[in-house]
Design a protein around this motif. Sequence first.
Motif, PDB file in Angstrom:
ATOM      1  N   TYR A 324       0.846  -1.187   0.000  1.00  9.94           N
ATOM      2  CA  TYR A 324       0.000   0.000   0.000  1.00  9.94           C
ATOM      3  C   TYR A 324       0.888   1.247   0.000  1.00  9.94           C
ATOM      4  O   TYR A 324       1.766   1.376   0.860  1.00  9.94           O
ATOM      5  N   TRP A 326       0.321   4.163   0.996  1.00 13.46           N
ATOM      6  CA  TRP A 326       0.083   5.053   2.127  1.00 13.46           C
ATOM      7  C   TRP A 326       0.583   4.494   3.456  1.00 13.46           C
ATOM      8  O   TRP A 326       0.556   5.188   4.477  1.00 13.46           O
ATOM      9  N   SER A 327       1.014   3.241   3.493  1.00 15.39           N
ATOM     10  CA  SER A 327       1.302   2.597   4.779  1.00 15.39           C
ATOM     11  C   SER A 327       2.589   3.114   5.410  1.00 15.39           C
ATOM     12  O   SER A 327       3.561   3.430   4.731  1.00 15.39           O
ATOM     13  N   GLU A 328       2.556   3.198   6.732  1.00 13.52           N
ATOM     14  CA  GLU A 328       3.738   3.535   7.518  1.00 13.52           C
ATOM     15  C   GLU A 328       4.498   2.265   7.893  1.00 13.52           C
ATOM     16  O   GLU A 328       5.717   2.283   8.050  1.00 13.52           O
ATOM     17  N   GLY A 349      -1.541   3.200   8.787  1.00 15.77           N
ATOM     18  CA  GLY A 349      -1.430   4.455   8.054  1.00 15.77           C
ATOM     19  C   GLY A 349      -1.866   5.631   8.903  1.00 15.77           C
ATOM     20  O   GLY A 349      -2.329   5.467  10.037  1.00 15.77           O
ATOM     21  N   HIS A 351      -3.802   9.685   8.526  1.00 16.65           N
ATOM     22  CA  HIS A 351      -4.416  10.759   7.744  1.00 16.65           C
ATOM     23  C   HIS A 351      -4.695  11.918   8.683  1.00 16.65           C
ATOM     24  O   HIS A 351      -5.470  11.787   9.634  1.00 16.65           O
ATOM     25  N   GLU A 388      -8.888  13.464  -1.580  1.00 15.73           N
ATOM     26  CA  GLU A 388      -7.879  12.545  -2.106  1.00 15.73           C
ATOM     27  C   GLU A 388      -8.318  11.096  -1.922  1.00 15.73           C
ATOM     28  O   GLU A 388      -8.960  10.748  -0.935  1.00 15.73           O
ATOM     29  N   LEU A 390      -7.437   7.218  -1.126  1.00 15.96           N
ATOM     30  CA  LEU A 390      -6.479   6.589  -0.226  1.00 15.96           C
ATOM     31  C   LEU A 390      -5.279   6.027  -0.976  1.00 15.96           C
ATOM     32  O   LEU A 390      -4.128   6.265  -0.591  1.00 15.96           O
ATOM     33  N   ASN A 391      -5.517   5.286  -2.036  1.00 18.54           N
ATOM     34  CA  ASN A 391      -4.418   4.620  -2.736  1.00 18.54           C
ATOM     35  C   ASN A 391      -3.540   5.572  -3.542  1.00 18.54           C
ATOM     36  O   ASN A 391      -2.543   5.154  -4.124  1.00 18.54           O
ATOM     37  N   THR A 393      -2.492   8.560  -2.089  1.00 14.12           N
ATOM     38  CA  THR A 393      -1.834   9.458  -1.139  1.00 14.12           C
ATOM     39  C   THR A 393      -0.456   8.933  -0.793  1.00 14.12           C
ATOM     40  O   THR A 393      -0.158   7.765  -0.995  1.00 14.12           O
TER      41      THR A 393
END
Length: 393
Positions: A324, A326-328, A349, A351, A388, A390-391, A393
């Motif tokens: 993904y 956006w993942s941390e 993630g 936001h 925005e 999700l995928n 960002t």
Amino acid sequence: MRWSTVKGCICLLLGLLMLTGCVKKENPPNPAEKPMEKGIQDVSRYFPVESQLTWDYEGEGNEYAGFTRRVMHTQGNKAQVSEDNGGTVLGMVFEVTSSQVVKTYTKEEFYSDKNLLEEKPNLEEVILKAPLKVGATWKNERDQREVVSTSERVEVPGGTFHNVVKIKITSLEHPPEEGRQFEYYAENTGLILREFTVGEDKITSQLKSLKKTEARPQTQKDTLSIEGMQQEVVLHLVEGAPLPFYTYAPSDMMVERTASGEGEAFRFVANFAGKKRDDAYMSLFFYPQGTSVEEAVKFASGMILSNRWQKVGRYNNPDTEKSYPWSESEWQFMDKVNNQSYVGNIAVGKHGDRVFHIINHYPEDFAEGFVPRTGKILEKFTWTDTGEQLNKT
């Protein structure tokens, strides 16, 4: 000069003096004699409740001082409003007329889109009452409200407002030394500032933004690639409000929403051919406001251990390809129960100031049907506060 001429002049002068003495002197009007101002007669202008309006408030002094309000449903002069402060969600119903704004219903821990407008009233709390003029007061069961100003100039992150109505709220249940509260209302905007002071401590909620979102279609038609074949599907709208997102889910994925003090969760559960499979799901979980990414990673990792899932991969450096964008942090895992093999992943993630994680868990032989469906949910996932996806960002 002859005496007759002098005498005539004297008589003329005396006549003018007498005439002047008969004119009434005009004094400046006495402010006390002014007619009483009528005040603001239409209070509905200070409490807009159009459908899809959303207010975001920035908090200081307390972790729950910031919150989001959103108009969920309207009917006639009734409006259902949700208020999410990151710790709980409150459902409220207001009746709004030109003469007064009354809160008639409230429900705590309300994590649903259910329409409450027909619920039996469980309170009567007058928020605003006409005429709004300095000195006007009214009492509720638990508090007394007084208009202390109708001409305030107030600056908040959302802008500068003039002719703001300032309301003093005095508790009837607690002594004044336990706190003072004020609310500020601006025309065509509503509540822009809330202040609560105890001694030298001050808690504020300041308007950051006011937006109106367009109503979204309840369904969409799309296609999924399942086992190499394109299949047409109907997607149903899933509103996250008051959380700032929406998405669409295939009609054969059931949506369950739950919440507790630990956070809010959405579960998308496989219901293929009308048969619900609780072991095939995607879970979207929002942590409470103030949770750090590090705390969420620790919690998610603990979930893997407590469920005895076996980690088979983890993203932990920028050079590793992520599932993904956006993942941390993310992991893949596998499990086996009663000869049934399961696979899945978990990703953390963030936001704005909210941290979340997504878990996919499904039987290995469900992959060709389950993964395209959850992939479509994530593809349609959109943040309402930024627009925005999700995928992306």
